[in-house]
Design a protein around this motif. Structure first.
Motif, short mmCIF file in Angstrom:
data_model
loop_
_atom_site.label_atom_id
_atom_site.label_comp_id
_atom_site.label_asym_id
_atom_site.label_seq_id
_atom_site.Cartn_x
_atom_site.Cartn_y
_atom_site.Cartn_z
N GLN A 190 0.82 -1.21 0.00
CA GLN A 190 0.00 0.00 0.00
C GLN A 190 0.86 1.27 0.00
N GLU A 191 1.96 1.25 0.76
CA GLU A 191 2.84 2.41 0.84
C GLU A 191 4.25 2.00 0.44
N LEU A 234 -1.77 0.68 -4.28
CA LEU A 234 -0.95 1.76 -3.72
C LEU A 234 -1.78 2.95 -3.25
N LEU A 255 3.09 6.56 -2.88
CA LEU A 255 4.21 6.20 -3.75
C LEU A 255 5.23 7.34 -3.73
#
Length: 455
Positions: free
Chosen positions: A121-122, A146, A149
């Motif tokens: 996700q990060e 995501l 980013l």
């Protein structure tokens, strides 16, 4: 992983007694190994045999502090490789990597692909240590999970300017990437949840046009060090924070309605030796008159000088009626004096906090010149300045010059609500600062006993 620059991170995680008593040991082990950041997992593995034998399932793989001076490049790579080889979890929510990628490109690609297979996700990749942009051969624009980013010295492209993912993206930060108008359009056409866009030292030319008219969550735009960007056009009704560092450029913020904070760190363009940037500063001034927080450089304040207009000398008429906090950072060469600061604050009746940031450079001073002696000083002495809202003033980089003490005395005398005035001296006082003028400081304290003057 227990090492840190500030030495304040605890080596182990302290769990509440009632938790360890009520929960089975294997459940406590599972919670820590899965939901705690990787640095805490490793710390507990060092001191506990139970955790040493437990599988690694951590969803937060933050290696931002692993690259310390006490570890070699090979040791860093070995630690990260072991963690990925032993990772048994089904998800990795966050991966932060700051590394010199030269020579270990294959391993970095393997780590990133592992994260992609576990619904990352990060994602933060910083290869600035190598001073060479890395091409991972990964289509970041196709990652659907995501939300954050951040790519520094890492290639970012959108094939055919049609992203297949990034629908959930909230934060995008790029450094040393090639950015085209088509790419910007594709980002804002696809990422409807985008809140923050940061572009630093990106390769770009001409006009930067951002159309976020239909975005309800876009709050922050950061643009740093892009000298070839000549103009910025922004249609973003919800934008609240704008941060910029570089040469003064023409802005079109006519469709920005909610701006509350602006950080404008203008720098001098030495290639245009005789160019006066103050005209462009004034042309952009309307965009910032409604902000609550403003941080800028002396180039911004120097634009408030008197000008010859229609047969007479006039000063700019802009007012900052909502401004609460003001920070001025001095950069050489400097023509700004106490006159420019006071004239700006006179146009900002609600300012409560003022920070004057002086560079930590031995030879730098904003000592007034002949213009101050001939015109500005007498004008200020005849003017009745009243700053009724200022409660706190800080001079960071105070070197005990006489004109700095003039500023201290000026604020003590004209800011009726002033409660605290703080002077922060450079760290290396002996080499960078003169001996304190205790006599004058004591005189100021005795004359204005209601103001707490700290050094």
């Amino acid at each position: 992983m227990s090492e840190s620059p500030n030495k304040k991170i605890k080596r182990t995680v302290e769990l509440p007694d009632d938790l360890t008593l009520e929960l089975p040991e294997h459940l406590v082990e599972y919670i820590i190994s899965t939901y705690f950041p990787i640095q805490y997992v490793l710390q507990n593995r060092v001191v506990s045999k139970t955790f040493r034998e437990a599988a690694i399932r951590s969803r937060d793989l933050d290696f931002g502090r692993i690259y310390s001076r006490r570890r070699s490049q090979s040791a860093v790579v070995r630690i990260i490789e072991e963690i990925f080889n032993q990772h048994k979890g089904s998800e990795i929510n966050r991966f932060v990597l700051i590394l010199n990628h030269l020579g270990v490109e294959d391993k970095v690609l393997s780590w990133v692909k592992t994260c992609l297979s576990k619904n990352i996700q990060e994602l933060t990749l910083d290869f600035s240590k190598s001073k060479k942009v890395m091409d991972l051969s990964v289509d970041f624009s196709a990652i659907k999970t995501l939300t954050v980013l951040k790519l520094r010295w890492c290639k970012f492209e959108i094939p055919n300017n049609t992203p297949k993912g990034l629908r959930l993206l909230r934060t995008l930060a790029l450094m040393k990437s090639k950015v085209t108008p088509e790419m910007i359009d594709a980002i804002f056409s696809n990422c409807f949840h985008l809140e923050t866009l940061e572009l630093t030292r990106c390769i770009t030319h001409g006009v930067l046009s951002i159309n976020a008219h239909n975005h309800k969550k876009f709050k922050e735009l950061v643009l740093y060090c892009m000298p070839n960007r000549l103009q910025i056009i922004l249609d973003a009704p919800t934008l609240e924070c704008y941060k910029y560092e570089g040469f003064v450029r023409i802005l079109d913020f006519s469709r920005v309605d909610a701006l509350k904070e602006a950080k404008l760190h203008y720098i001098q363009n030495y290639n245009w030796r005789y160019y006066d940037s103050s005209n462009m500063v004034l042309a952009n001034m309307v965009a910032y008159t409604g902000v609550h927080v403003l941080s800028t450089t002396n180039i911004f304040l120097e634009a408030f000088k008197e000008r010859y207009i229609e047969g007479e000398m006039r000063s700019p008429i802009f007012k900052f009626l909502n401004l609460k906090e003001f920070c001025i950072l001095f950069k050489a060469p400097n023509l700004c004096t106490l006159y420019h600061i006071s004239e700006f604050l006179k146009r900002s009746p609600k300012v409560e906090k003022v920070l004057i940031d002086v560079p930590q450079i031995k030879k730098f001073t904003f000592e007034p010149g002949m213009l101050w002696i001939i015109h500005q000083k007498s004008y200020m002495e005849s003017s009745n300045y009243k700053f009724n809202s200022i409660k706190e003033v800080t001079i960071d980089g105070y070197k005990n010059h006489w004109h700095e003490l003039d500023i201290v005395e000026f604020f003590c005398g004209h800011a009726k609500s002033l409660k605290k005035l703080k002077l922060i001296m450079p760290k290396n006082v002996k080499k960078r600062a003169r001996g304190l003028d205790y006599a004058r400081l004591d005189y100021i304290r005795s004359r204005f006993p209601c103001v707490k003057v700290e050094v």
